[in-house]
Write an enzyme that holds these catalytic residues in place. Sequence first.
Site, PDB file in Angstrom:
ATOM      1  CG  ASP A  78      -2.076  -1.001   1.047  1.00 19.36           C
ATOM      2  OD1 ASP A  78      -2.248  -1.545  -0.063  1.00 19.36           O
ATOM      3  OD2 ASP A  78      -2.800  -1.242   2.025  1.00 19.36           O
ATOM      4  CE  LYS A  83       7.416   5.580  -0.567  1.00 17.57           C
ATOM      5  NZ  LYS A  83       8.650   4.770  -0.403  1.00 17.57           N
ATOM      6  CE1 TYR A 195      -0.497   7.232  13.724  1.00 17.64           C
ATOM      7  CE2 TYR A 195      -0.457   9.281  12.471  1.00 17.64           C
ATOM      8  CZ  TYR A 195      -0.113   8.563  13.597  1.00 17.64           C
ATOM      9  OH  TYR A 195       0.613   9.161  14.599  1.00 17.64           O
ATOM     10  CB  SER A 198      -3.319   2.416  14.402  1.00 16.64           C
ATOM     11  OG  SER A 198      -2.818   3.706  14.119  1.00 16.64           O
ATOM     12  CB  ALA A 217      -1.528   9.838  22.372  1.00 14.27           C
TER      13      ALA A 217
END
Length: 296
Positions: A78, A83, A195, A198, A217
């Site tokens: 991926d 890119k 991202y 997660s 976070a």
Amino acid sequence: MQKQDKLRFAIFGNEYQAKKSQAVYKIIALLQQHDAEVYIDKPFYEFITAGQHMDIKADHVFEGSDFTADFAVSMGGDGTLLKTASRVGEKNIPIIGVNIGRLGFLADVNPSELEQAITAIYEGRYEVRNHSVIKIETSEGELIEGSPYALNDIALLKRDHASMISIRASIDDEYVMTYQADGLIVTTPTGSTAYSLSNGGPIIAPGTGTLCLTAVAPHSLNVRPIVVPDTSVITLKVESRSHSFLAAIDGRSSSLHEGTVVRISKATFSTKIVRFAHRHYFATLRDKMMWGLDQR
């Protein structure tokens, strides 16, 4: 779709996967059987010829954005496809993702399926799906290195070893909140399984016309992801004890100064990805996420 005649294929790949680059032999042989024109990205071409001593013949070796094609072929995972999408940019060239990486949400054609995939291209048994792209703009004087466009996500993040940052967020000029966190991710539906996921973000089905803001976070457990229409303009202003922060655009990082105003919005073009008839979104999720797998 109509059966295709002579086609041009631009091939992109990694320069650090020696064993996996063998798959390029197979795809070039298949394309040449169909009398296709084969173009190869110069760094990848030099890697597989000079670096790996492969006898590869190409009709043209190109650099940068100096190429045109009917299809782009991403040979990797991926990350390689992201890119490739950046290089294709506004050219409206559909991308075929060959998965010689690991997970393969976007690049979903396995090397063993190359013959079926190329045959399907020439017989018109495929569809092209549009994936929304987002762009980042900054206040005057601040520059973003490389392309400002992202297929997956744009994240504002603290520097290494720095304290958390404060991110004042507004949507369409309406103040939302000030995040106290290690960062904030703005993701497209395509990037919702990356991202953002997660960090507790939702999985967003393709074509829903939305963006999602997910904190990294956060200092407060009350902070939750926010899903907004992709017509929204998201304005962010960062305060940081280190007086700088990072803007990561599909993983490509640029350093920006504290106080820079960042605007994120939908681009005027989309990334086109080829999908074949046997590939279905929720089946892919079940497979990659191992939903329902009983390991007892």
